[in-house]
Design an enzyme around this catalytic site. Structure first.
Site, PDB file in Angstrom:
ATOM      1  CG  PHE A 119      -1.974   0.972   1.264  1.00  0.00           C
ATOM      2  CD1 PHE A 119      -3.201   0.684   0.696  1.00  0.00           C
ATOM      3  CD2 PHE A 119      -1.788   2.219   1.834  1.00  0.00           C
ATOM      4  CE1 PHE A 119      -4.230   1.625   0.700  1.00  0.00           C
ATOM      5  CE2 PHE A 119      -2.808   3.168   1.841  1.00  0.00           C
ATOM      6  CZ  PHE A 119      -4.028   2.868   1.273  1.00  0.00           C
TER       7      PHE A 119
ATOM      8  CE1 TYR B 246      -9.471   2.835   6.787  1.00  0.00           C
ATOM      9  CE2 TYR B 246      -8.488   3.845   8.728  1.00  0.00           C
ATOM     10  CZ  TYR B 246      -8.419   3.488   7.394  1.00  0.00           C
ATOM     11  OH  TYR B 246      -7.288   3.789   6.673  1.00  0.00           O
ATOM     12  CE  LYS B 247      -8.090  -0.145   5.016  1.00  0.00           C
ATOM     13  NZ  LYS B 247      -6.665  -0.207   4.714  1.00  0.00           N
TER      14      LYS B 247
ATOM     15  NE  ARG C  77     -10.116  -2.710  -2.662  1.00  0.00           N
ATOM     16  CZ  ARG C  77      -9.553  -2.032  -1.664  1.00  0.00           C
ATOM     17  NH1 ARG C  77      -8.385  -2.400  -1.193  1.00  0.00           N
ATOM     18  NH2 ARG C  77     -10.134  -0.965  -1.165  1.00  0.00           N
TER      19      ARG C  77
ATOM     20  CG  ASP D  23      -0.235  -2.663   7.195  1.00  0.00           C
ATOM     21  OD1 ASP D  23      -1.377  -3.036   7.528  1.00  0.00           O
ATOM     22  OD2 ASP D  23       0.001  -1.537   6.730  1.00  0.00           O
TER      23      ASP D  23
HETATM   24  C1  LIG Z   1      -5.893   0.946   4.590  1.00  0.00           C
HETATM   25  C2  LIG Z   1      -4.427   0.821   4.681  1.00  0.00           C
HETATM   26  C3  LIG Z   1      -3.644   1.855   5.214  1.00  0.00           C
HETATM   27  C4  LIG Z   1      -4.286   3.142   5.638  1.00  0.00           C
HETATM   28  O1  LIG Z   1      -3.459   3.925   6.408  1.00  0.00           O
HETATM   29  P1  LIG Z   1      -4.041   5.226   7.108  1.00  0.00           P
HETATM   30  O2  LIG Z   1      -2.903   5.800   7.826  1.00  0.00           O
HETATM   31  O3  LIG Z   1      -5.179   4.791   7.988  1.00  0.00           O
HETATM   32  O4  LIG Z   1      -4.580   6.121   6.046  1.00  0.00           O
HETATM   33  C5  LIG Z   1      -2.282   1.654   5.314  1.00  0.00           C
HETATM   34  N1  LIG Z   1      -1.713   0.514   4.911  1.00  0.00           N
HETATM   35  C6  LIG Z   1      -2.441  -0.499   4.392  1.00  0.00           C
HETATM   36  C7  LIG Z   1      -1.773  -1.760   3.979  1.00  0.00           C
HETATM   37  C8  LIG Z   1      -3.810  -0.367   4.249  1.00  0.00           C
HETATM   38  O5  LIG Z   1      -4.531  -1.358   3.728  1.00  0.00           O
END
Ligand SMILES: *Cc1c(COP(=O)(O)O)cnc(C)c1O
Length: 430
Positions: A136, A240-241, A389, A215
């Site tokens: 990400f 939040y997911k 997705r 992560d």
């Molecule tokens: C959703 C997600 C994020 C989001 O990071 P924020 O700091 O909450 O914006 C980061 N890394 C991964 C792998 C994600 O899926």
């Protein structure tokens, strides 16, 4: 009872599978708008029905009535630890500690900095940080920022090396393992849904003498996790997911017990201090995972998000995984059988043990196709390049929804409704 998704071949059998689903009652704990098939719980989880009342309570009673006394009386001060302890259970991190705080991006910075600091003491010659090209973006940006910061401020030169998959990680560790300080991997990839083998990869990284930060953004609440059994070093993730904490709800950061006394990270704010209210003139690190705290916490978000975490804690992780795999397997099979003539390519691993809880297909007009689907109430999302997705939240998605979503997708593709001009328009967020 295990649901065999391979025998679901019509809407009737999907309805029957929903009746047999042992997790079915969880759906009624969420607000799901009429006429919507929500397949984006991997991006923003649905609203738990109990969350608005908790939000009202924390705003009207705790803030409105008890005012500043709430830090003690209503236990605002210990929320990061209280929720962190719950998340520790969810991620199998009993041999470690967790706090809920900040964002995943910031927690990546802090946990990676802590891992590098430990390595600086134990193996200062290690100057390589390994991550994955398909990570990400924010994860890679945070590593870049940390490397730049350490270079400019501390004069220490780190480099980022990107790998593609387990084989290239193995090669990298075989060739340059003695230079690697830390590895940052995302357990389930946000785009492809590919899942790393946490135990094996952690062992491999440790064998090379490096530390690993996992992560768990697309894993927590979606796949069973056992950080302690895997002997992970650090982990971060968002709530939040699949944990349904609400938009922008605080993330979490976890550290293994064996590292906690040594955690040092550069954002030494007063909430990470041993005795914040001594108002001492210089920093002294607090106990355990508290060292990851920086400043005053977003109490309204944090209080509301606890509702989603509490639901997740009541779910049997084995059943959750079974249902998740049944939903994703069904979706893959129906799309491939019923839409065989269309240019859809499965991006997600076909092998169940290599994927999380979302499924991605590539389509040359993916963006417009997804918009056309959304206009019919089937909400998935689009990720560059050309990726459709679909997230399957086992707590509230049903087999019938999978069936209906595929029928809608078929209609969009067969009748080419995605060609309408309105579906080519992009908003600021995709
Ligand atoms: C959703 C997600 C994020 C989001 O990071 P924020 O700091 O909450 O914006 C980061 N890394 C991964 C792998 C994600 O899926």
């Amino acid at each position: 009872m295990t649901i065999d998704a391979s025998i679901l071949n019509d809407r009737e059998s999907c309805l029957a599978a929903d009746r047999a689903d042992e997790l079915a009652s969880f759906r009624y704990e969420f607000v799901l708008p009429e006429g919507v098939i929500y397949l984006d719980g991997n991006s923003l989880g649905a609203l738990p029905k109990a969350a608005p009342e908790r939000a009202r309570q924390v705003v009207e009673e705790e803030w409105g009535r008890d005012l500043i006394g709430s830090w003690n009386k209503n236990h605002w001060y210990s929320l990061p630890q209280r929720i962190g302890n719950k998340i520790t259970q969810l991620i199998g991190g009993i041999d470690g500690a967790c706090v809920a705080t900040d964002t995943t991006s910031i927690n990546i910075f802090k946990s990676l900095a802590a891992a590098l600091r430990i390595q600086q003491q134990d193996a200062p010659e290690r100057r390589v940080i390994v991550s994955e090209r398909e990570n990400f973006p924010t994860n890679l940006y945070m590593v870049e920022g940390l490397i730049k910061f350490l270079g400019e401020v501390e004069g220490s030169r780190y480099e980022l090396q990107l790998i593609e998959d387990e084989r290239s990680l193995t090669d990298m560790l075989a060739n340059r393992g003695n230079e690697v300080a830390a590895v940052l991997l995302t357990h389930v990839n946000y785009r492809t849904g590919q899942m790393w083998h946490m135990d094996r990869v952690t062992r491999e990284v440790h064998d090379a003498g490096a530390l690993i930060v996992w992560d768990l953004c697309h894993s927590a609440g979606a796949v069973p996790l056992n950080l302690s059994a895997s002997e992970a070093d650090f982990a971060v993730g968002c709530t939040y997911k699949y944990l349904n904490g609400g938009p922008g709800s605080p993330a979490f950061v976890w550290g293994a017990q064996r590292h906690l006394d040594r955690v040092e990270q550069p954002l030494t704010g007063w909430f990470g201090h041993r005795r914040p209210f001594d108002m001492a003139g210089s920093f002294e690190p607090g106990e355990g995972a508290n060292r990851f705290l920086v400043g005053t916490q977003p109490i309204l978000s944090m209080a509301t998000m606890e509702v989603g975490i509490d639901i997740a804690l009541r779910v049997d992780q084995g059943l959750l995984r079974q249902k998740s795999l049944a939903l994703t397997s069904l979706f893959i099979r129906l799309v491939e059988q019923q839409l065989a003539g269309h240019p859809l390519t499965l991006v997600t691993p076909r092998e169940p043990d290599k994927r999380g809880s979302h499924v991605s297909f590539r389509h040359p007009h993916g963006f417009a196709v997804m918009n056309a689907l959304i206009s019919r109430g089937v909400i998935g999302d689009y990720r560059e390049p050309e990726v459709l997705r679909f997230g399957f939240a086992p707590l509230y998605n049903t087999f019938t929804e999978v069936w209906d979503a595929v029928q809608q997708l078929r209609d969009v593709l067969e009748n080419e409704t995605w060609r309408e001009a309105q579906f080519a328009q992009r908003g600021a967020v995709t």
